[in-house]
Design a protein around this motif. Structure first.
Motif, PDB file in Angstrom:
ATOM      1  N   PHE A  80      42.118  56.558 -11.840  1.00 44.54           N
ATOM      2  CA  PHE A  80      43.263  56.936 -11.002  1.00 44.54           C
ATOM      3  C   PHE A  80      43.404  55.983  -9.818  1.00 44.54           C
ATOM      4  O   PHE A  80      44.484  55.449  -9.550  1.00 44.54           O
ATOM      5  N   TYR A 118      54.965  51.377  -2.431  1.00 42.27           N
ATOM      6  CA  TYR A 118      53.695  52.007  -2.071  1.00 42.27           C
ATOM      7  C   TYR A 118      53.541  53.283  -2.884  1.00 42.27           C
ATOM      8  O   TYR A 118      54.507  53.787  -3.447  1.00 42.27           O
ATOM      9  N   GLU A 134      52.200  57.274  -2.877  1.00 43.89           N
ATOM     10  CA  GLU A 134      51.930  58.360  -1.935  1.00 43.89           C
ATOM     11  C   GLU A 134      51.345  59.534  -2.690  1.00 43.89           C
ATOM     12  O   GLU A 134      51.804  59.857  -3.773  1.00 43.89           O
ATOM     13  N   TYR A 135      50.290  60.136  -2.154  1.00 47.75           N
ATOM     14  CA  TYR A 135      49.918  61.451  -2.670  1.00 47.75           C
ATOM     15  C   TYR A 135      49.407  62.335  -1.544  1.00 47.75           C
ATOM     16  O   TYR A 135      49.081  61.859  -0.465  1.00 47.75           O
ATOM     17  N   TRP A 136      49.414  63.611  -1.821  1.00 52.86           N
ATOM     18  CA  TRP A 136      49.055  64.607  -0.810  1.00 52.86           C
ATOM     19  C   TRP A 136      47.798  65.330  -1.241  1.00 52.86           C
ATOM     20  O   TRP A 136      47.663  65.723  -2.388  1.00 52.86           O
ATOM     21  N   THR A 137      46.878  65.500  -0.303  1.00 51.66           N
ATOM     22  CA  THR A 137      45.647  66.193  -0.643  1.00 51.66           C
ATOM     23  C   THR A 137      45.155  66.981   0.574  1.00 51.66           C
ATOM     24  O   THR A 137      45.847  67.062   1.590  1.00 51.66           O
ATOM     25  N   ARG A 138      44.001  67.577   0.433  1.00 53.59           N
ATOM     26  CA  ARG A 138      43.409  68.319   1.542  1.00 53.59           C
ATOM     27  C   ARG A 138      42.089  67.686   1.944  1.00 53.59           C
ATOM     28  O   ARG A 138      41.340  67.219   1.093  1.00 53.59           O
ATOM     29  N   ILE A 181      46.089  69.289   5.635  1.00 51.45           N
ATOM     30  CA  ILE A 181      46.985  68.691   4.644  1.00 51.45           C
ATOM     31  C   ILE A 181      47.149  67.227   5.018  1.00 51.45           C
ATOM     32  O   ILE A 181      47.554  66.902   6.134  1.00 51.45           O
ATOM     33  N   ARG A 226      48.288  63.163   4.052  1.00 49.14           N
ATOM     34  CA  ARG A 226      49.065  62.235   3.232  1.00 49.14           C
ATOM     35  C   ARG A 226      48.263  60.957   3.040  1.00 49.14           C
ATOM     36  O   ARG A 226      47.718  60.406   3.998  1.00 49.14           O
ATOM     37  N   LEU A 278      48.631  57.122   1.647  1.00 48.50           N
ATOM     38  CA  LEU A 278      49.515  56.061   1.167  1.00 48.50           C
ATOM     39  C   LEU A 278      48.657  54.902   0.689  1.00 48.50           C
ATOM     40  O   LEU A 278      47.662  54.557   1.327  1.00 48.50           O
ATOM     41  N   ALA A 291      49.338  51.048   0.112  1.00 54.83           N
ATOM     42  CA  ALA A 291      50.406  50.081   0.382  1.00 54.83           C
ATOM     43  C   ALA A 291      49.882  48.655   0.233  1.00 54.83           C
ATOM     44  O   ALA A 291      48.718  48.388   0.530  1.00 54.83           O
ATOM     45  N   VAL A 297      46.135  54.423   3.633  1.00 47.31           N
ATOM     46  CA  VAL A 297      46.467  55.004   4.929  1.00 47.31           C
ATOM     47  C   VAL A 297      46.383  56.520   4.809  1.00 47.31           C
ATOM     48  O   VAL A 297      47.075  57.118   3.990  1.00 47.31           O
ATOM     49  N   GLU A 353      46.615  60.188   6.723  1.00 44.96           N
ATOM     50  CA  GLU A 353      47.125  60.796   7.958  1.00 44.96           C
ATOM     51  C   GLU A 353      47.236  62.309   7.820  1.00 44.96           C
ATOM     52  O   GLU A 353      47.709  62.824   6.815  1.00 44.96           O
ATOM     53  N   MET A 360      48.864  65.654   8.286  1.00 46.51           N
ATOM     54  CA  MET A 360      50.236  66.120   8.479  1.00 46.51           C
ATOM     55  C   MET A 360      50.298  67.651   8.532  1.00 46.51           C
ATOM     56  O   MET A 360      51.383  68.224   8.411  1.00 46.51           O
ATOM     57  N   SER A 381      51.982  46.770   7.282  1.00 47.06           N
ATOM     58  CA  SER A 381      51.889  47.712   6.154  1.00 47.06           C
ATOM     59  C   SER A 381      51.760  49.165   6.595  1.00 47.06           C
ATOM     60  O   SER A 381      51.762  50.059   5.758  1.00 47.06           O
ATOM     61  N   PRO A 385      52.799  52.821   8.100  1.00 47.38           N
ATOM     62  CA  PRO A 385      54.062  53.575   8.057  1.00 47.38           C
ATOM     63  C   PRO A 385      54.559  53.917   9.461  1.00 47.38           C
ATOM     64  O   PRO A 385      55.354  54.832   9.618  1.00 47.38           O
ATOM     65  N   ILE A 401      57.682  49.339   6.204  1.00 46.40           N
ATOM     66  CA  ILE A 401      58.007  50.614   5.556  1.00 46.40           C
ATOM     67  C   ILE A 401      59.049  51.378   6.364  1.00 46.40           C
ATOM     68  O   ILE A 401      59.908  52.051   5.826  1.00 46.40           O
ATOM     69  N   ILE A 405      59.060  64.540   5.656  1.00 44.66           N
ATOM     70  CA  ILE A 405      58.024  65.573   5.743  1.00 44.66           C
ATOM     71  C   ILE A 405      58.593  66.835   6.381  1.00 44.66           C
ATOM     72  O   ILE A 405      58.346  67.943   5.926  1.00 44.66           O
ATOM     73  N   ILE A 413      56.455  69.485  -0.333  1.00 50.16           N
ATOM     74  CA  ILE A 413      55.206  68.735  -0.197  1.00 50.16           C
ATOM     75  C   ILE A 413      54.011  69.655  -0.424  1.00 50.16           C
ATOM     76  O   ILE A 413      53.052  69.286  -1.091  1.00 50.16           O
ATOM     77  N   LYS A 464      53.020  69.723  -3.754  1.00 51.38           N
ATOM     78  CA  LYS A 464      52.532  68.458  -4.319  1.00 51.38           C
ATOM     79  C   LYS A 464      51.052  68.216  -4.038  1.00 51.38           C
ATOM     80  O   LYS A 464      50.470  67.266  -4.550  1.00 51.38           O
ATOM     81  N   ILE A 465      50.479  69.071  -3.173  1.00 46.85           N
ATOM     82  CA  ILE A 465      49.094  68.819  -2.762  1.00 46.85           C
ATOM     83  C   ILE A 465      48.144  68.932  -3.951  1.00 46.85           C
ATOM     84  O   ILE A 465      48.177  69.911  -4.689  1.00 46.85           O
ATOM     85  N   VAL A 466      47.342  67.908  -4.162  1.00 42.33           N
ATOM     86  CA  VAL A 466      46.317  67.968  -5.202  1.00 42.33           C
ATOM     87  C   VAL A 466      44.963  67.748  -4.547  1.00 42.33           C
ATOM     88  O   VAL A 466      44.819  66.901  -3.675  1.00 42.33           O
ATOM     89  N   VAL A 467      43.992  68.554  -4.951  1.00 42.82           N
ATOM     90  CA  VAL A 467      42.636  68.318  -4.465  1.00 42.82           C
ATOM     91  C   VAL A 467      41.938  67.494  -5.526  1.00 42.82           C
ATOM     92  O   VAL A 467      41.763  67.935  -6.658  1.00 42.82           O
ATOM     93  N   LEU A 468      41.600  66.276  -5.170  1.00 43.41           N
ATOM     94  CA  LEU A 468      41.057  65.347  -6.172  1.00 43.41           C
ATOM     95  C   LEU A 468      39.549  65.491  -6.293  1.00 43.41           C
ATOM     96  O   LEU A 468      38.896  65.882  -5.374  1.00 43.41           O
TER      97      LEU A 468
END
Lengths: 443, 443
Positions: free
Chosen positions: A375, A390, A392-396, A401, A403, A405, A407, A422, A424, A426, B327, B329, B349, B429, B436, B439-443
């Protein structure tokens, strides 16, 4: 103005309009009607225009008159000392922008004063639409004042002339704030089905004021500010101004450039210049009085220290580079083209993924559990290939929460140097989006 | 195990428990019952514990037995080659963390197997609570594996040993993922009022597996990984590991440090070392087989290039510094302690406020219209004074919703260097907060 004399002028202007319709070429008419138009003073123009509207002349025709009027006015607009300004020189373009501003202002004024006269709701709507169109067009003029505020003023400040820029910026700001408020007023008009006549009157009054404000600014710049800068600024300064102004953009078509400077660009911080007595003599009197009030102590501040990196858009010491990264509300990890971790930053505002100095030089693929290897490397690859600007995905992270990136990092020549992650926090923004919307202030 | 023999052992263990209640001191009991406990193999312990629960012995008492058991097990846990590891050495602390992990795993296992036996719902709830408590405690062990993955593995990778770290990280990741899933399963149990017995059984089964996974990891580390690192790593490497591990934190009380190294910290990228034949001889056989399979080509990659800045957390060339800022954001403007603009960045960006090179060296107060001067300088002042860690406000640029942060910039010693303005587009956001969240995924 006696009624007789005005009647005479109105007749002349009507003839002019008729010819304008037939001939269409402003330059030719300019020659022919030079004396007529020149005899109409700025204070008379509004009265005459209103009279013409009353007599049923189409407003679009009268607007053509504005063009012609401004065209003829040019001589007054451009003081003799500025006659030598070459075509394409920033001052030339700024003055051409001022003609544009003047035209839009005059049209705005015409619509507004006509709007005040009419009582029929249908007509009111028509003129209101015209007025709103001009207001919207006026918003473009921010581009002009941005160049004045960010390109012209700093060179004056460096010479110790600080009062003139502050006073002018204050007026520009007042005009632009008034424009914003008038547009807000219009917005509220549009939301109701039936026209609130009182409100329309308010808008018209504001619009007339606004037009006056902008005309005033045009005259102040052309008669006072521009002659002063023309007397003071060196070619190198104008080269820098010209280069950056081109990036910001112009309200007018730049066209062919007759101006061919040889000097290298000089930025304000590179400047150390005291205004000479002979320079002072060349300044417009209004400028001289205000400027000299400040004492004219030149600003000799040295912005770069020894060991600072010149980053093009300023200077940072290595210590400051580190410190700036710590002050960001995000954390980054940078890998070079060999997919090796080369740098990571740690924010004092937000802690994201834990990274340690032991990962410097590590292969990116080894920085994650085997489960995520494909991945991660797929993201890196698609960013490197330019498949996506770029990813983007969102995770914890913990309860946050976050973000992420991915890039590309590119040199000034567009050459790929590496890839940046990157991260951040959010959480607050996601969870309090509605509250934040209420906090927005337009300054 | 014959029933007779087991009965005998159960009796012995019960006596032990009784003494444990009376004496309370594990060290003393250890001496007294050494033979008894040593005779109970890991495979027997679960069966005996379950029998004790069936006979009505309180589970908290049995948990004390776990402590004792692990205590006695230490000798097995710590192979002879690691006997010389000084107190406070990272390996010592990592092994102590493993004892902690083993204890929690054993308790988890006990609760889980007991839970499987009981049928009374009240009792079920009780043991389930105990089980969940242990699961939650197990989450802490991420701190242990983070140190393994980020501090130990990179030094192995640098030596060309890549298979062992990848395989181990895979298992650690599997165990931690399983832990997360089990906790999610528990979460779903808790939301319903009546206990779903089938689901409880599922949780218990998962928990037993989980305990086994973690015990397995403990043994693999103590018997294979740690002896190998002890044989291979230099004192300087351990110093670096120790320093960073202290920052990450420990699951156990570090206590007094007997370890007093003299070497300077050595990071993986500074290392260029080929494993000698004599080193290979010292490696645990299981490690040797896997490690040698990879070919053992050391990683000699040089991460820093000439002219790179050493930023402490990695290296960047001046070109990379510029490119990294592009680069991001967000866009920043940095002013030094004299309130002079020293640097600004432009993002590829997101375009925020227009800034131009002409503002380099400019006084911050002159960068805004007079109307905002007091507001801006008040923000700068309160951030400089430390009255606020940072100031935040929300505004619009064009149609975008933008967050502006004013943050202090401080050197590593905490000394104030300047003030940073950070401008970031949050429109998407704010406007799509709910999307969003999905969309959150815990990887």
């Amino acid at each position: 103005m006696s009624t007789n004399k005005q009647d005479e002028k109105i007749k002349l202007v009507k003839d002019l309009l008729k010819s304008l319709k037939e001939v269409g070429d402003v330059a030719e008419l300019k020659k022919k009607f030079k004396d007529v138009i020149a005899s109409v003073s700025p204070s008379e123009i509004v009265a005459i225009e209103q009279q013409l509207v009353r007599e049923g002349v189409a407003i679009t025709d009268i607007l053509k008159l504005c063009d012609l009027h401004v065209e003829l006015f040019k001589e007054y607009l451009q003081p003799r000392v500025l006659e030598g300004v070459p075509e394409g020189h920033p001052l030339d373009l700024l003055m051409r922008e001022n003609i544009y501003i003047l035209k839009v202002s005059e049209s705005l004024s015409l619509y507004a004063s006509t709007l005040k006269m009419v009582e029929d709701v249908e007509q009111m709507r028509k003129y209101l639409d015209g007025l709103v169109g001009m207001l919207r067009e006026l918003r473009n003029v921010r581009l002009h004042y941005r160049k004045i505020q960010m390109l012209i003023f700093p060179y004056l400040e460096r010479r110790g002339i600080t009062t003139v820029p502050r006073v002018l910026w204050g007026r520009e700001d007042r005009a632009l704030t008034m424009l914003r408020q008038t547009l807000e007023l219009v917005e509220r008009l549009g939301s109701s089905e039936s026209l609130d006549v009182g409100r329309v009157g308010e808008v018209a009054t504001k619009a007339v004021e606004l037009a006056k404000e902008f005309s005033e600014l045009v005259f102040r710049e052309n008669k006072i500010l521009f002659p002063a800068t023309w007397a003071l600024f060196s070619e190198g300064e104008w080269v820098a101004i010209s280069e950056i102004a081109d990036e910001i953009g112009w309200l007018v078509d730049v066209g062919e450039r007759r101006w061919r400077p040889n000097a290298k660009p000089v930025l304000p911080y590179e400047l150390e210049v005291r205004i000479s007595d002979s320079d002072i003599g060349k300044l417009p009197p209004e400028f001289r009085t205000t400027a000299l009030a400040g004492g004219l102590e030149p600003d000799t501040y040295k912005i770069a220290s020894e060991g600072d990196l010149n980053l093009g858009t300023g200077f940072l010491s290595p210590e400051e580079v580190k410190a700036v990264f710590r002050s960001l509300p995000l954390e980054i990890t940078y890998a070079n083209l060999d997919d090796r971790v080369k740098f990571f930053s740690e924010s004092s505002i937000f802690k994201g993924f834990v990274r340690t100095k032991t990962i410097i030089g590590r292969k990116v693929e080894y920085c994650h559990p085997p489960r995520l290897e494909a991945f991660v490397m797929q993201n890196v690859k698609s960013v490197k290939n330019g498949e996506a600007p770029y990813k983007e995905y969102w995770t914890r992270i913990g309860g946050k929460i976050v973000r992420v990136l991915i890039a590309p990092v590119k040199g000034e020549d567009g050459k790929l140097l590496g890839v940046l992650e990157v991260v951040e926090d959010m959480t607050e923004i996601i969870n309090k989006a509605e509250e934040i919307k209420k906090k927005i202030v337009v300054l």
